[in-house]
Design an enzyme around this catalytic site. Structure first.
Site, mmCIF file in Angstrom:
data_model
loop_
_atom_site.group_PDB
_atom_site.id
_atom_site.type_symbol
_atom_site.label_atom_id
_atom_site.label_comp_id
_atom_site.label_asym_id
_atom_site.label_seq_id
_atom_site.Cartn_x
_atom_site.Cartn_y
_atom_site.Cartn_z
ATOM 1 N N CYS A 77 22.677 23.325 6.532
ATOM 2 C CA CYS A 77 21.453 23.508 7.328
ATOM 3 C C CYS A 77 20.742 22.170 7.525
ATOM 4 C CB CYS A 77 20.569 24.569 6.677
ATOM 5 S SG CYS A 77 19.264 25.172 7.765
ATOM 6 N N HIS A 103 24.106 29.415 5.396
ATOM 7 C CA HIS A 103 23.840 29.130 3.990
ATOM 8 C C HIS A 103 24.818 29.843 3.065
ATOM 9 C CE1 HIS A 103 19.956 26.987 4.271
ATOM 10 N NE2 HIS A 103 19.791 27.701 5.368
ATOM 11 N N GLU A 131 25.290 29.284 -0.012
ATOM 12 C CA GLU A 131 24.689 29.440 -1.352
ATOM 13 C C GLU A 131 23.808 30.674 -1.452
ATOM 14 O OE1 GLU A 131 23.602 27.571 0.989
ATOM 15 O OE2 GLU A 131 21.436 27.251 0.881
#
Lengths: 242, 96
Positions: A86, A203, A205
């Site tokens: 990002c 994302h 994560e």
């Protein structure tokens, strides 16, 4: 693999990445302050998501000139792994470690939503837990993820196979409606020519554990640290991506 | 990328003020400009042909001479103030 997560003023996904690398994948992981000039021997460097420097000027542009970025550049140029997620992807574009630039999202809205991604490469360590054509679901959260470059540069990117992830619908088809931010050629993630630097807007994560309802992103972070081999946490639980 | 420079304004010796204008390149879609354009139409401004939304910076600097000031500002634009992939810039010199 020793992992370093660079922390900039305004980073807000640094701890999420730390959690997945350190606790889920059980890697030695450390934070690296942006004012430092050493990577402390880290083999994987992660530029996390967030709003570094409040997105002043252009997203990622101020962070691209932080003291630590000279070391990140040397690491990348020596073949070391750099992952930009990002805002981290925006930094990689601003430093020139990856080609292209970001514009405001097509509809000018901040997008915070799950998207579908198609895996375009599976010969890179990053994607060693995926198969080409796999469709992953991952969250995005950005206002400037509308990828652009010149027509010739985009052709070159395609020709070299540097497009790693594309926005698609749930069935894996490229549809304009699935490309929410309006990125050229539905580009969600790209790598450099050497394949050791990867940037993506979604994302991984935030979707790396079953208890979060989605672990499609775990494969990417596992690939990032595993030298292409499969790591225990993931192999034990079966494959990734459908 | 374009860089237009007019004659530097007279000022104290060695001190210069540049106004840098940065706009999305003509061929790059400017979603902000388009939204403003639409809004102007909605509130009754007919005949607006185009809006491009950009940024402006005032750079006050010290330099040995005009040539060095021009060169410095040009490098600032290329390295930070503008992203040449999506933006063009122009430099004007103003009095302080």
């Amino acid at each position: 693999m020793k992992c370093g997560i660079v922390v900039f003023p305004g980073s807000n996904c640094d701890h999420d990445v730390y959690h997945v690398l350190s606790h889920v994948l059980e890697q030695e992981t450390t934070f690296l302050w942006h004012q430092e000039t050493s990577l402390e021997g880290c083999e994987l460097v992660v530029l996390p998501g967030g709003f570094s420097y409040g997105d002043y000027l252009r997203a990622g542009s101020m962070a691209a000139h932080s003291p630590i970025m000279a070391a990140v550049r040397r690491h990348a140029e020596a073949g070391g792994r750099v992952l930009g997620i990002c805002n981290g992807f925006q930094m990689l574009l601003e430093t020139g470690l990856l080609p292209g630039a970001m514009r405001r999202n097509r509809d000018l809205r901040f997008l915070s939503v799950d998207v579908h991604l198609r895996v375009e490469r599976d010969d890179l360590a990053w994607c060693s837990h995926y198969r080409r054509g796999d469709v992953l679901r991952m969250p995005v959260a950005h206002a400037e993820g509308n990828y652009v470059d010149t027509g010739e540069a985009l052709d070159e990117l395609e020709r070299r196979g540097q497009v790693v992830f594309r926005y698609v619908d749930a069935a894996g088809r490229r549809e304009p409606a699935a490309n929410l931010n309006g990125s050229e050629r539905a580009i969600a993630g790209i790598c450099n020519a050497g394949g050791n630097v990867l940037g993506l807007m979604p994302h991984p994560e935030r979707c790396a554990e079953e208890m979060l309802g989605n672990r499609d992103g775990l494969g990417l972070l596992a690939g990032a640290v595993a030298g292409g081999g499969r790591v225990g946490a993931l192999a034990a639980a079966g494959g990734q991506g459908r | 990328m374009t860089s237009r420079t007019s004659r530097h304004a007279e000022g104290p010796e060695g001190r210069f003020v540049a106004r840098v204008l940065v706009y999305p390149r003509a061929e790059v879609l400017d979603p902000q400009g388009r939204a403003i354009e639409d809004a102007l139409g909605r509130i009754g401004f007919d005949g607006v042909r185009r809006i491009r939304a950009g940024k402006s910076f005032e750079v006050a600097l010290e330099a040995a001479d005009e040539e060095q000031a021009t060169e410095a500002v040009d490098r600032m634009c290329r390295q930070l103030l503008a992203n040449p992939i999506v933006e063009d810039y122009t430099v004007e010199w103003v009095s302080e």
